[in-house]
Design a protein around this motif. Sequence first.
Motif, mmCIF file in Angstrom:
data_model
loop_
_atom_site.group_PDB
_atom_site.id
_atom_site.type_symbol
_atom_site.label_atom_id
_atom_site.label_comp_id
_atom_site.label_asym_id
_atom_site.label_seq_id
_atom_site.Cartn_x
_atom_site.Cartn_y
_atom_site.Cartn_z
ATOM 1 N N UNK A 70 0.794 -1.236 0.000
ATOM 2 C CA UNK A 70 0.000 0.000 0.000
ATOM 3 C C UNK A 70 0.825 1.284 0.000
ATOM 4 N N UNK A 71 1.948 1.393 0.732
ATOM 5 C CA UNK A 71 2.747 2.622 0.608
ATOM 6 C C UNK A 71 3.281 2.838 -0.814
ATOM 7 N N UNK A 125 -10.477 -0.061 3.350
ATOM 8 C CA UNK A 125 -10.377 0.513 2.008
ATOM 9 C C UNK A 125 -10.428 2.027 2.159
ATOM 10 N N UNK A 126 -9.438 2.698 1.603
ATOM 11 C CA UNK A 126 -9.453 4.158 1.598
ATOM 12 C C UNK A 126 -9.793 4.639 0.194
ATOM 13 N N UNK A 141 -9.036 4.314 -5.187
ATOM 14 C CA UNK A 141 -9.074 3.453 -4.015
ATOM 15 C C UNK A 141 -7.655 3.131 -3.576
ATOM 16 N N UNK A 142 -7.533 2.816 -2.302
ATOM 17 C CA UNK A 142 -6.254 2.398 -1.730
ATOM 18 C C UNK A 142 -6.568 1.313 -0.712
ATOM 19 N N UNK A 143 -6.176 0.096 -1.013
ATOM 20 C CA UNK A 143 -6.443 -1.016 -0.112
ATOM 21 C C UNK A 143 -6.854 -2.278 -0.850
ATOM 22 N N UNK A 144 -7.429 -2.123 -2.008
ATOM 23 C CA UNK A 144 -7.869 -3.271 -2.788
ATOM 24 C C UNK A 144 -6.677 -4.140 -3.186
ATOM 25 N N UNK A 145 -5.525 -3.546 -3.412
ATOM 26 C CA UNK A 145 -4.346 -4.275 -3.884
ATOM 27 C C UNK A 145 -3.501 -4.871 -2.763
ATOM 28 N N UNK A 185 -5.230 -4.824 -8.050
ATOM 29 C CA UNK A 185 -5.724 -3.628 -8.726
ATOM 30 C C UNK A 185 -6.214 -2.598 -7.721
ATOM 31 N N UNK A 186 -6.265 -1.373 -8.187
ATOM 32 C CA UNK A 186 -6.954 -0.269 -7.518
ATOM 33 C C UNK A 186 -7.853 0.362 -8.573
#
Length: 180
Positions: free
Chosen positions: A5-6, A33-34, A48-52, A72-73
């Motif tokens: 995520x980073x 999920x962000x 999105x941020x978190x799906x991956x 993916x995002x």
Amino acid sequence: MADVLPLVEARLRSALGEPDARAAVTFLGTDRIEVLRFTEGDVVRYATLGMSAQPMADPTAVLADPVKGPRAELVLSVRPGTADTDKVLRPLAVLAASPQVEGLIVAPGASLDVGGALWPGAPFTSVLVAESGGLVEDLELDAPADPVRFLPLLPMTPNEAAWKRVHGAGALQERWLNGG
């Protein structure tokens, strides 16, 4: 393997700039999920941020591979106006959580339905998942992990979604391009 995520957030920032807002949603039994909002001129992009964080797994597989598999995002671009497009945050987070919740593998050409308007007053109730690599380049990860793909979402009305089911995603995109 290092936390993905980073790296994903850094790729989003390098492609879209600094986010001007972010929200987080956690559904029971899923990872957080962000949704980040990026504003550039007259376009607002939600990513999105978190799906991956974990690879998407085939729902028929006995065991999910913790490293290999598509990641993916989602990226949605809109032109703000009088509509409150920031209300798309929750539906977008729901779509991003669908691989964890429903075992879906989100890929280009797929349709994802949110079961209602994407935001209040929107005629769109679903999205078409487009090909990655345009707006945000794919993020390569160390082998054997698959790269993170940043998939653009194209809002669809119920009629467009029905047309896509009959004629296919490519035909719908071509029709949109021909119609301007």
